[in-house]
Design an enzyme around this catalytic site. Structure first.
Site, PDB file in Angstrom:
ATOM      1  CD  GLU A   1      -3.352   9.455 -12.075  1.00 23.30           C
ATOM      2  OE1 GLU A   1      -3.134  10.337 -12.919  1.00 23.30           O
ATOM      3  OE2 GLU A   1      -4.416   8.800 -12.018  1.00 23.30           O
TER       4      GLU A   1
ATOM      5  NE  ARG B   1      -4.205  -1.677   0.276  1.00 24.56           N
ATOM      6  CZ  ARG B   1      -4.311  -2.806  -0.397  1.00 24.56           C
ATOM      7  NH1 ARG B   1      -3.319  -3.166  -1.203  1.00 24.56           N
ATOM      8  NH2 ARG B   1      -5.373  -3.585  -0.261  1.00 24.56           N
TER       9      ARG B   1
ATOM     10  N   GLY C   1      -0.963  -6.805  -8.791  1.00 27.63           N
ATOM     11  CA  GLY C   1      -2.097  -7.666  -8.473  1.00 27.63           C
ATOM     12  C   GLY C   1      -2.735  -8.253  -9.714  1.00 27.63           C
TER      13      GLY C   1
ATOM     14  CG  HIS D   1      -2.418  -1.020  -7.706  1.00 27.41           C
ATOM     15  ND1 HIS D   1      -3.353  -0.486  -6.849  1.00 27.41           N
ATOM     16  CD2 HIS D   1      -2.099  -2.225  -7.183  1.00 27.41           C
ATOM     17  CE1 HIS D   1      -3.592  -1.330  -5.860  1.00 27.41           C
ATOM     18  NE2 HIS D   1      -2.835  -2.387  -6.048  1.00 27.41           N
TER      19      HIS D   1
END
Length: 325
Positions: free
Chosen positions: A265, A236, A286, A283
């Site tokens: 962002e 995170r 994931g 990101h």
């Protein structure tokens, strides 16, 4: 779930198994419980959710009197599951373990590339467009007997540790919930956070986003990174003080692989976009592309277990959420 992810799952045929194990219409999308068909909500026993799911607060649960379970075909349920869900005894499952797999794979690649200085070498080759002396350039680099620091024995952290086992690397771990015996079973050396950061050639963050972990990587901790070390963050963005990180990166003494930022962002003009010692990605660690299908299959498996009266294999409870993302 959100409309975009719903369309993506349908296009990928990720939901085609669901009607075989439950009375379900995969084309039906609920984005707001207040505007959904009240009769349909009244007889709903299981919610199949994903990114962008509306909040399951007391008002929503009042419209779902028959609800017994929530099956989330993604990672964290913190964005839509509220304390009211636990108070009503509703079972919750998450595909977080499936989502951890591509994050760990991304991290493994980042660790190996960082120690080999792959990105730095590629930039230089592109700039010079000619061969250069490799041995002087790579002095002190490589993946033999390097030290990797893992911060957080989360699902992702544990999977990264597992993926690192075949390599000639020394792995350190900081996790306040992991004792010496468990660390030995994982094959890592437990150390305080400051020592893991100071000794790691690469330090990879896998801690949860909690009030106590916000900006845990502050200026003082970042300053403890060894010269030439690489910081990887796929967890995170809030775990790192962005301003302090940029200041440290500007000196050129450390490197960073950053997949998550705070804010989500970086603003236009942020140095993170242009610093040569930074790999910044939006990101992507994931689940993306066909990896979304894996999460959907894990979730459908959970619905099938529920239909047969079996407990969830990947159940989530309120106590776990207090220590996880």
């Amino acid at each position: 779930m959100g409309a975009r992810i719903h369309r993506t799952l349908l296009a990928a045929s990720a939901l085609e198994r669901l009607p075989r194990v439950a009375d379900a219409d995969t084309g039906l999308l609920v984005t707001d419980y207040r505007s959904a068909d009240p009769e349909l909500l009244a007889r709903t026993e299981v919610l199949f959710t994903h990114w962008g799911s509306p909040l399951l607060d007391e008002d929503a649960l009042g419209r779902l009197p028959a609800l017994k379970a929530v099956v989330h075909a993604a990672g964290s349920v913190k964005q839509h599951v509220t304390p009211a869900v636990w108070e009503r005894g509703i079972a919750v499952s998450s595909a977080a373990a499936a989502n951890a797999l591509p994050v760990a794979e991304f991290t493994l690649a980042a660790i190996l590339f960082a120690n080999k200085r792959v990105l730095e070498s590629a930039r230089r080759y592109r700039r010079e467009q000619a061969a250069y002396e490799l041995l002087p350039h790579f002095a002190g680099h490589g993946n033999y007997r390097r030290t990797v620091g893992i911060v957080g024995a989360s699902r992702v952290g544990r999977r990264v540790i597992e993926l690192l086992r075949p390599f000639d690397l020394d792995v350190l771990l900081y996790d306040p919930y992991v004792g010496p015996d468990e660390a030995a079973a994982l094959g890592v050396r437990p150390l305080p956070l400051a020592e893991v950061v100071a000794h790691g050639d690469v330090v990879s963050i896998h801690a949860p986003e909690l009030p106590g972990t916000r900006r845990m990587f502050d200026a003082a901790l970042l300053a403890r990174l060894a010269d030439g070390a690489t910081l990887i963050n796929t967890a995170r963005g809030s775990l790192v003080d962005t301003g302090a990180l940029v200041a440290e990166l500007r000196t050129g003494r450390i490197h960073a692989v950053i997949d998550v930022t705070d804010p989500d962002e970086p603003p236009a003009g942020s140095a993170l976009y242009t610093l040569p010692n930074v790999l910044l990605t939006p990101h992507i660690a994931g689940s993306l592309g066909n990896e979304l299908t894996r999460m959907a299959h894990w979730a459908v498996d959970e619905v099938e277990r529920y239909a047969h009266g079996h407990p969830f294999a990947h159940g989530v409870g309120p106590q776990e959420l207090s220590r996880s993302a």
